[in-house]
Design an enzyme around this catalytic site. Structure first.
Site, mmCIF file in Angstrom:
data_model
loop_
_atom_site.group_PDB
_atom_site.id
_atom_site.type_symbol
_atom_site.label_atom_id
_atom_site.label_comp_id
_atom_site.label_asym_id
_atom_site.label_seq_id
_atom_site.Cartn_x
_atom_site.Cartn_y
_atom_site.Cartn_z
ATOM 1 N N THR A 185 5.314 30.708 20.571
ATOM 2 C CA THR A 185 5.424 30.513 21.986
ATOM 3 C C THR A 185 5.619 31.926 22.561
ATOM 4 O O THR A 185 6.420 32.665 21.677
ATOM 5 C CB THR A 185 6.566 29.592 22.226
ATOM 6 N N GLU A 334 4.292 23.664 22.322
ATOM 7 C CA GLU A 334 5.197 22.581 21.312
ATOM 8 C C GLU A 334 4.651 21.328 21.350
ATOM 9 O O GLU A 334 4.825 20.403 20.518
ATOM 10 C CB GLU A 334 6.591 22.544 21.448
ATOM 11 N N LYS A 443 20.917 26.737 41.985
ATOM 12 C CA LYS A 443 21.991 25.809 42.265
ATOM 13 C C LYS A 443 22.905 26.455 43.515
ATOM 14 O O LYS A 443 23.874 27.175 43.256
ATOM 15 C CB LYS A 443 22.756 25.379 41.127
ATOM 16 N N TRP A 448 20.686 21.254 43.968
ATOM 17 C CA TRP A 448 19.684 21.935 43.120
ATOM 18 C C TRP A 448 18.597 21.936 44.246
ATOM 19 O O TRP A 448 18.071 21.218 45.200
ATOM 20 C CB TRP A 448 18.817 20.801 42.257
HETATM 21 P P1 ADP Z 1 5.292 29.944 27.122
HETATM 22 O O1 ADP Z 1 4.791 30.332 28.490
HETATM 23 O O2 ADP Z 1 6.836 29.834 27.293
HETATM 24 O O3 ADP Z 1 4.534 30.684 26.055
HETATM 25 P P2 ADP Z 1 3.705 27.527 27.230
HETATM 26 O O4 ADP Z 1 2.494 28.284 27.617
HETATM 27 O O5 ADP Z 1 3.736 26.368 26.278
HETATM 28 O O6 ADP Z 1 4.800 28.303 26.937
HETATM 29 O O7 ADP Z 1 4.206 27.083 28.516
HETATM 30 C C1 ADP Z 1 4.842 25.970 28.733
HETATM 31 C C2 ADP Z 1 5.719 25.783 29.871
HETATM 32 O O8 ADP Z 1 4.869 25.979 31.230
HETATM 33 C C3 ADP Z 1 6.320 24.351 30.182
HETATM 34 O O9 ADP Z 1 7.226 24.086 29.628
HETATM 35 C C4 ADP Z 1 6.357 24.356 32.014
HETATM 36 O O10 ADP Z 1 7.644 25.112 32.087
HETATM 37 C C5 ADP Z 1 5.283 25.392 32.300
HETATM 38 N N1 ADP Z 1 4.322 24.720 32.762
HETATM 39 C C6 ADP Z 1 3.079 24.254 31.804
HETATM 40 N N2 ADP Z 1 2.347 23.706 32.849
HETATM 41 C C7 ADP Z 1 3.188 23.203 34.240
HETATM 42 C C8 ADP Z 1 2.702 22.684 35.263
HETATM 43 N N3 ADP Z 1 1.510 22.181 35.654
HETATM 44 N N4 ADP Z 1 3.553 23.136 36.432
HETATM 45 C C9 ADP Z 1 4.642 23.496 36.173
HETATM 46 N N5 ADP Z 1 4.997 24.160 35.018
HETATM 47 C C10 ADP Z 1 4.133 24.052 33.917
#
Ligand code: ADP
Length: 545
Positions: A185, A334, A443, A448
């Site tokens: 990640t 994940e 907040k 929120w």
């Molecule tokens: P990172 O960007 O932390 O490497 P990922 O690519 O796995 O991790 O991204 C996952 C995160 O992206 C999710 O936990 C969420 O916060 C965000 N995310 C994914 N799809 C959406 C969506 N359709 N709308 C809003 N947020 C999203």
């Protein structure tokens, strides 16, 4: 009593075998790093994947050894995908857009043994090689005469390596729980952590992507893969494509509007998944070229957006330019990554676009295979009433049980629930609406405010290319929203105009306290707005004298 059905292990090789046997002539198209379009097909991918496997064997690579790739979306990368996983080694895709120090950490943490790299990343490889003592060799993804002049130990040429190998290789059978792929990640805070998929999780996730209520990937498809192969295995699409024999189109390193449009038109693309930034760029290009592009013969009818919240304007443009219904999906590394997907229910299918817009703006609904629930601060499940906001938890056969090497300690509770860090509400039918990432919530006086909703509204203004809302410190309200705007080239809009535009769309107390115009917003390596960076720079903005 046990059932009497066969225990065939769910292996990625079974997906590739299917593609080769029944869909061998179906094309795999790449925009190569060198520039030209290269045409391959499933039979060739499978044959070369076997040569990769033979090469790994000759290099002495053992089962479960991590093979690193630093590469764009093209057919060589796909061959390595299958050659590595099907032979029992672990495909370790690394995001080359991370900071070099993070790339070093990831390769080292995973104990990668061979690094397959695109020549565009030769300078990065050369910079990192002295610190990567465990790496046994570097394979440049090119022909002999295109070898980069890099000073790294044991430099090999991919095409030479394959040319020396037979394509005779029988994929081994092993336990379906064997590790298949490792993705880290991007970790906006702390070190990145590895998510280690298994053959079983990858195959089950592939079935999920073929389902009609998700991506509905099938043999008739021509799939444009805009998500990088180095990001959560391109959302798992290559594996599902093999299991259906779908055509794949890989855009290489060119994700600009003109290049993508050319592929959509010339390769009869039927399905495309991308992050909102890619869609925004494509549509901005199409808007400027409406007079010179002909959209009548396009076949792109299924479009999917994920990775961050899809702005309304993307849904509208997908409808206007392609006649396509936007599927809004949510997931994370994940969870391999798919958790929800916004396919419509019977009662929504015949609504016009404006009527169903609220459905598209939600992050999709829970799919079979990924259990999703919303919990309060004490971990108690909240009602599915479309109102109660809490953190999303997930569990299922393609959700992690722990990070690689146990990083971060115990990350799922005793019942297997993983805390995602995303904040949302869910309705009766399983549609979720993400209001924030836990660390991004605003907040204001204890209430929120959803940064995502404000961002979506801001980008629906015609002069706005991209928007970010962060929590800025406030003497009375603790936090108030601050809106940062990247305007479209040659477009103009003032702070007052933007606030007026928002004022009839949100409650008065949600209106940002200020608007800052920036030349560019910082992005994570996966294309998301880097809010930590913005908070560092602008959290004190409202306290200025
Ligand atoms: P990172 O960007 O932390 O490497 P990922 O690519 O796995 O991790 O991204 C996952 C995160 O992206 C999710 O936990 C969420 O916060 C965000 N995310 C994914 N799809 C959406 C969506 N359709 N709308 C809003 N947020 C999203």
């Amino acid at each position: 009593m046990f059932g009497l059905m066969q225990q065939r292990p769910l292996l990625i090789s079974s997906l590739l075998d299917y593609a080769e046997r029944y869909h061998g002539a179906i094309e795999i198209i790449s925009r190569s790093v060198e520039g030209p379009i290269v045409r391959s097909n499933w039979a060739t991918i499978a044959r070369r994947a076997r040569q990769v496997a033979n090469a790994l064997q000759r290099l002495g690579v053992n089962r479960s050894e991590r093979i690193v790739t630093l590469a764009w979306n093209h057919s060589r990368h796909l061959e390595i995908y299958f050659g590595v996983t099907c032979s029992g080694a672990v495909l370790h895709t690394v995001n080359p857009r991370l900071f070099p120090e993070q790339v070093r950490f990831i390769v080292d943490d995973a104990e990668g043994s061979y690094v397959f790299f695109d020549v565009t990343f030769a300078p990065l490889v050369e910079q990192l090689a002295p610190q990567l003592s465990r790496v046994k060799g570097y394979v440049a993804l090119c022909e002999r005469d295109a070898m980069p002049a890099v000073n790294v130990p044991n430099l090999l040429c991919y095409e030479q390596l394959l040319a020396d190998e037979s394509d005779d290789y029988a994929w081994p059978s092993f336990d379906e729980n064997t590790a298949s792929a490792l993705c880290y990640t991007s970790g906006t805070t702390g070190n990145p952590k590895g998510v280690l998929q298994s053959h079983r999780s990858a195959v089950l996730h592939s079935f999920a992507l073929m389902a009609a209520d998700t991506m509905a990937i099938c043999a008739r498809d021509s799939l444009l893969l805009c998500a990088p192969l180095f990001h959560v295995n391109c959302w798992g699409i290559p594996f599902a494509a093999a299991g259906t024999g779908a055509k794949i189109v890989l855009p290489g390193m060119k994700l600009d509007g003109a290049s993508l449009f050319e592929l959509i038109r010339d390769e009869d693309i039927t399905f495309c998944g991308a992050v909102p930034t890619v869609w925004l760029n494509l549509f901005a290009w199409m808007e400027q070229n409406l007079n010179t592009t002909d959209q009548r013969h396009l076949k792109l009818k299924r479009v999917l957006s994920g990775g961050s919240a899809v702005p309304r304007v993307v849904i509208e443009k997908a409808h206007a330019y392609f006649g396509a219904t936007m599927l809004h999906a949510w997931g994370m590394t994940e969870m391999s990554p798919l958790g929800t997907c916004g396919s419509l229910l019977a009662r929504q299918a015949d609504l016009d676009l404006e009527q169903r817009m609220p459905v598209h703006l939600k992050q999709g609904r829970t799919i079979y295979g990924a259990e999703v629930r919303i919990v309060d601060d004490e971990g108690r499940e909240l009602p599915r009433d479309g109102r109660s906001i809490g953190e999303i938890q997930v569990r299922g056969p393609w959700v992690l049980s722990s990070y690689f090497k146990g990083a971060g300690g115990k990350v799922v509770d005793d019942d297997g629930w993983f805390r995602t860090g995303d904040v949302a509400h869910m309705d009766q039918e399983g549609f979720i609406t993400i209001t924030d990432r836990a660390k991004d919530v605003i907040k204001s006086g204890g209430e929120w405010i959803s940064s995502i909703e404000l961002e979506n509204l801001a980008v629906s203004h015609p002069a706005v290319l991209e928007a970010a809302v962060i929590a800025a410190r406030h003497p009375t309200w603790q936090e108030r929203p601050l809106l940062l705007i990247h305007r479209k080239p040659s477009a103009d809009v003032t702070k007052d105009e933007l606030l007026r535009f928002l004022s009839d769309k949100v409650a008065k107390w949600w209106l940002p306290d200020d608007v800052v115009f920036v030349d560019e917003l910082p992005h994570t390596a996966t294309g998301k707005v880097l809010k930590t960076n913005l908070r560092d720079r602008y959290a004190g903005w409202l306290e200025r004298a």
